[in-house]
Write a protein that holds these residues in place. Structure first.
Motif, PDB file in Angstrom:
ATOM      1  N   GLY A 310       0.834  -1.184   0.000  1.00 36.40           N
ATOM      2  CA  GLY A 310       0.000   0.000   0.000  1.00 36.40           C
ATOM      3  C   GLY A 310       0.870   1.235   0.000  1.00 36.40           C
ATOM      4  N   ASN A 311       0.672   2.106   0.970  1.00 33.42           N
ATOM      5  CA  ASN A 311       1.483   3.314   1.097  1.00 33.42           C
ATOM      6  C   ASN A 311       2.656   3.141   2.049  1.00 33.42           C
ATOM      7  OD1 ASN A 311      -0.204   4.712  -0.641  1.00 33.42           O
ATOM      8  ND2 ASN A 311      -1.552   5.402   1.008  1.00 33.42           N
ATOM      9  N   THR A 312       2.865   1.931   2.516  1.00 31.89           N
ATOM     10  CA  THR A 312       3.928   1.672   3.474  1.00 31.89           C
ATOM     11  C   THR A 312       5.051   0.870   2.821  1.00 31.89           C
ATOM     12  OG1 THR A 312       2.319   1.615   5.274  1.00 31.89           O
ATOM     13  CG2 THR A 312       4.474   0.677   5.728  1.00 31.89           C
ATOM     14  N   TRP A 313       6.285   1.276   3.103  1.00 30.22           N
ATOM     15  CA  TRP A 313       7.456   0.549   2.632  1.00 30.22           C
ATOM     16  C   TRP A 313       8.094  -0.148   3.827  1.00 30.22           C
ATOM     17  CZ3 TRP A 313       9.586   0.748  -2.453  1.00 30.22           C
ATOM     18  CH2 TRP A 313       8.914   1.604  -3.332  1.00 30.22           C
ATOM     19  N   TRP A 314       8.431  -1.422   3.639  1.00 34.03           N
ATOM     20  CA  TRP A 314       9.087  -2.202   4.685  1.00 34.03           C
ATOM     21  C   TRP A 314      10.450  -2.671   4.194  1.00 34.03           C
ATOM     22  CZ3 TRP A 314       6.810  -2.399   9.342  1.00 34.03           C
ATOM     23  CH2 TRP A 314       5.421  -2.205   9.415  1.00 34.03           C
ATOM     24  N   ILE A 315      11.395  -2.756   5.103  1.00 33.40           N
ATOM     25  CA  ILE A 315      12.670  -3.374   4.807  1.00 33.40           C
ATOM     26  C   ILE A 315      12.894  -4.508   5.784  1.00 33.40           C
ATOM     27  CG2 ILE A 315      14.001  -1.732   6.233  1.00 33.40           C
ATOM     28  CD1 ILE A 315      16.250  -2.070   4.058  1.00 33.40           C
ATOM     29  N   VAL A 316      13.306  -5.646   5.269  1.00 29.46           N
ATOM     30  CA  VAL A 316      13.573  -6.815   6.113  1.00 29.46           C
ATOM     31  C   VAL A 316      14.999  -7.260   5.858  1.00 29.46           C
ATOM     32  CG1 VAL A 316      11.179  -7.563   6.269  1.00 29.46           C
ATOM     33  CG2 VAL A 316      12.585  -8.331   4.364  1.00 29.46           C
ATOM     34  N   PHE A 317      15.656  -7.766   6.879  1.00 26.91           N
ATOM     35  CA  PHE A 317      17.057  -8.127   6.762  1.00 26.91           C
ATOM     36  C   PHE A 317      17.429  -9.049   7.912  1.00 26.91           C
ATOM     37  CE2 PHE A 317      16.421  -4.169   8.972  1.00 26.91           C
ATOM     38  CZ  PHE A 317      17.207  -4.246  10.110  1.00 26.91           C
ATOM     39  N   ALA A 346      11.718  -3.474   9.636  1.00 25.29           N
ATOM     40  CA  ALA A 346      11.588  -2.058   9.995  1.00 25.29           C
ATOM     41  C   ALA A 346      10.831  -1.339   8.896  1.00 25.29           C
ATOM     42  CB  ALA A 346      12.962  -1.422  10.205  1.00 25.29           C
ATOM     43  N   GLU A 347      10.268  -0.191   9.237  1.00 26.21           N
ATOM     44  CA  GLU A 347       9.596   0.633   8.236  1.00 26.21           C
ATOM     45  C   GLU A 347      10.635   1.515   7.545  1.00 26.21           C
ATOM     46  OE1 GLU A 347       5.849   3.774   7.921  1.00 26.21           O
ATOM     47  OE2 GLU A 347       5.991   2.394   9.635  1.00 26.21           O
ATOM     48  N   LEU A 348      10.472   1.647   6.241  1.00 25.94           N
ATOM     49  CA  LEU A 348      11.425   2.399   5.434  1.00 25.94           C
ATOM     50  C   LEU A 348      10.809   3.716   4.988  1.00 25.94           C
ATOM     51  CD1 LEU A 348      14.287   1.990   4.123  1.00 25.94           C
ATOM     52  CD2 LEU A 348      13.062   1.281   2.059  1.00 25.94           C
ATOM     53  N   GLY A 349      11.562   4.795   5.172  1.00 26.85           N
ATOM     54  CA  GLY A 349      11.129   6.103   4.701  1.00 26.85           C
ATOM     55  C   GLY A 349      12.002   6.566   3.546  1.00 26.85           C
ATOM     56  N   TRP A 350      11.590   7.659   2.912  1.00 22.67           N
ATOM     57  CA  TRP A 350      12.311   8.163   1.754  1.00 22.67           C
ATOM     58  C   TRP A 350      12.483   9.671   1.824  1.00 22.67           C
ATOM     59  CZ3 TRP A 350      14.222   4.760  -1.844  1.00 22.67           C
ATOM     60  CH2 TRP A 350      13.688   3.456  -1.835  1.00 22.67           C
ATOM     61  N   SER A 351      13.635  10.116   1.384  1.00 21.60           N
ATOM     62  CA  SER A 351      13.892  11.544   1.132  1.00 21.60           C
ATOM     63  C   SER A 351      14.290  11.637  -0.330  1.00 21.60           C
ATOM     64  CB  SER A 351      15.021  12.063   2.038  1.00 21.60           C
ATOM     65  OG  SER A 351      14.661  11.962   3.403  1.00 21.60           O
ATOM     66  N   SER A 353      15.069  10.072  -3.553  1.00 25.00           N
ATOM     67  CA  SER A 353      15.505   8.722  -3.907  1.00 25.00           C
ATOM     68  C   SER A 353      16.371   8.098  -2.820  1.00 25.00           C
ATOM     69  CB  SER A 353      16.295   8.753  -5.223  1.00 25.00           C
ATOM     70  OG  SER A 353      17.441   9.567  -5.085  1.00 25.00           O
ATOM     71  N   ARG A 354      16.515   8.780  -1.681  1.00 26.95           N
ATOM     72  CA  ARG A 354      17.364   8.265  -0.610  1.00 26.95           C
ATOM     73  C   ARG A 354      16.506   7.581   0.474  1.00 26.95           C
ATOM     74  NH1 ARG A 354      22.649   9.884  -0.317  1.00 26.95           N
ATOM     75  NH2 ARG A 354      23.330  11.287  -1.977  1.00 26.95           N
ATOM     76  N   PRO A 355      16.747   6.287   0.691  1.00 28.18           N
ATOM     77  CA  PRO A 355      15.991   5.578   1.739  1.00 28.18           C
ATOM     78  C   PRO A 355      16.582   5.816   3.109  1.00 28.18           C
ATOM     79  CG  PRO A 355      17.500   4.079   0.651  1.00 28.18           C
ATOM     80  CD  PRO A 355      17.643   5.410  -0.055  1.00 28.18           C
ATOM     81  N   HIS A 356      15.751   5.695   4.120  1.00 28.32           N
ATOM     82  CA  HIS A 356      16.222   5.760   5.501  1.00 28.32           C
ATOM     83  C   HIS A 356      15.268   4.973   6.385  1.00 28.32           C
ATOM     84  CE1 HIS A 356      13.011   8.672   6.549  1.00 28.32           C
ATOM     85  NE2 HIS A 356      13.259   9.197   5.362  1.00 28.32           N
ATOM     86  N   LEU A 357      15.770   4.493   7.516  1.00 24.79           N
ATOM     87  CA  LEU A 357      14.913   3.785   8.458  1.00 24.79           C
ATOM     88  C   LEU A 357      14.074   4.776   9.238  1.00 24.79           C
ATOM     89  CD1 LEU A 357      17.216   1.006   9.954  1.00 24.79           C
ATOM     90  CD2 LEU A 357      15.773   0.920   7.916  1.00 24.79           C
ATOM     91  N   ARG A 358      12.804   4.468   9.417  1.00 25.42           N
ATOM     92  CA  ARG A 358      11.920   5.355  10.153  1.00 25.42           C
ATOM     93  C   ARG A 358      11.862   4.942  11.614  1.00 25.42           C
ATOM     94  NH1 ARG A 358       6.445   6.651   6.991  1.00 25.42           N
ATOM     95  NH2 ARG A 358       6.369   8.081   8.744  1.00 25.42           N
TER      96      ARG A 358
END
Length: 358
Positions: A310-317, A346-351, A353-358
């Motif tokens: 949906g509107n949420t980005w997740w990162i798994v590792f 964790a949830e992933l945010g964006w600035s 094209s730059r990703p960051h952990l939220r």
């Protein structure tokens, strides 16, 4: 025998509560990310982000995750007794339940058993599923990438063809008779086009034997290569290797996540590169997470994958929960305890094209 760095055989005991993984791709997708984009926010989207969460406290390494309907399916590097462990959950933050059956009960005839790594499952336009897996090639003596298909995300997956899908390196990523490993395949799709990203190369600090990340176009069914692969990233200043590629599109940019360093050390980390074109060139843009940036809460955060829900980005590792007593592994007899890599989400945010952990 030296095991491949990212896709090494994982030895562990599966628990009833397991991880949200992150390497799978869906091809009935939006062009934004190569991932399903259901209308509205998922139940997870309203949850407050609290940094990385350990969602499986035992071995579930190099995972892939796929969402079908309201259910998440996670796939892991082999564990004791299972070539392809699979777990299900109703939420990315769990709880997850490991299913009793092995989703890949039989490998391709080209592959050796017990050395199967980094699965990635994609949903095809006809509703079936294709699995990409790395296994040890009997003929080549190192990793190659195979394909398998199933009617259900739970499998069982059946190997396709008599040989692997990818088991050779292009001229620019090979050195005569030297044979670097071929591992870490992940699917990407947009506008009906199918691709595979994977690693070719070596491990170590020797500059004349670097590692490469490649992009290979596939046929519409995802089972055949189309044309020659393209090198989209080369190891330069990264420690030890570049591996575990994972590709998404955010806005007008393609973002290539990858891991660097030795997976059995705390210096294993996740980096990213950015391009305005799918085929590159990709510019290395930064380091997303390290043991230090996560304040020691995760050791060696790597082998990351991304899921847009949906509107949420997740990162798994994964991160190391227990290192071997002899981390250099000089001999099999001196491995009293295996490397245990647990799964984090964790949830992933964006600035931009730059990703960051939220």
């Amino acid at each position: 025998m030296k095991l491949p760095s990212r896709r090494s055989a994982a030895v562990g005991t599966a628990l009833a509560v397991v991880v949200a993984g992150g390497g799978a791709a869906a091809w009935a997708t939006s062009s934004e990310s190569g991932r399903p984009a259901p209308a509205g926010l998922s139940a997870d989207a309203s949850a407050a982000a609290s940094g990385p969460k350990l969602v499986i406290p035992t071995t579930f390494a190099d995972p892939g995750v796929l969402k079908v309907g309201r259910t998440y399916y996670a796939y892991s590097t082999n564990t004791k007794g299972r070539t392809l462990p699979v777990a299900t959950a109703a939420s990315m933050r769990g709880p997850w339940s490991i299913q009793p059956a092995d989703a890949l009960p039989k490998l391709g005839a080209w592959a050796s058993g017990g050395l199967t790594w980094g699965p990635d499952v994609a949903r095809r336009a006809d509703g079936s599923y294709v699995l990409y897996y790395t296994a040890h090639s009997k003929a080549r003596g190192t990793g190659c990438v195979g394909a398998a298909v199933a009617k259900s995300p739970l499998g069982p997956f059946s190997p396709v063809g008599t040989g692997p899908l990818v088991c050779d390196a292009p001229k620019e990523a090979s050195w005569g008779r030297l044979r670097g490993e071929i591992i870490g395949a992940a699917a990407y799709g947009e506008s009906g086009r199918r691709y595979l990203v994977y690693k070719v190369g070596y491990n170590g600090a020797n500059p004349w034997k670097p590692s490469f990340l490649l992009l290979q176009k596939l046929s519409a069914d995802g089972l055949h290569r189309v044309g020659a692969p393209r090198v989209i990233l080369k190891q330069t200043n990264e420690p030890y290797t570049t591996e575990a590629p994972y590709l998404v599109k955010h806005g007008g940019s393609y973002v290539l996540f990858y891991s660097s360093g030795l997976y059995s050390r705390s210096k294993y980390e996740t980096r990213y590169a950015v391009s305005s074109k799918l085929g590159g060139p990709y510019k290395k843009a930064g380091t997303l997470m390290t043991t230090q940036s996560l304040r020691g809460k995760v050791n060696g955060p790597g082998s990351a994958s991304v899921l847009r829900d949906g509107n949420t980005w997740w990162i798994v590792f994964h991160g190391a929960l227990d290192y071997p007593a002899h981390p250099t592994w000089p001999s099999k007899a001196e491995r009293p305890n295996p490397l245990v890599r647990g799964m984090y989400v964790a949830e992933l945010g964006w600035s931009g094209s730059r990703p960051h952990l939220r």
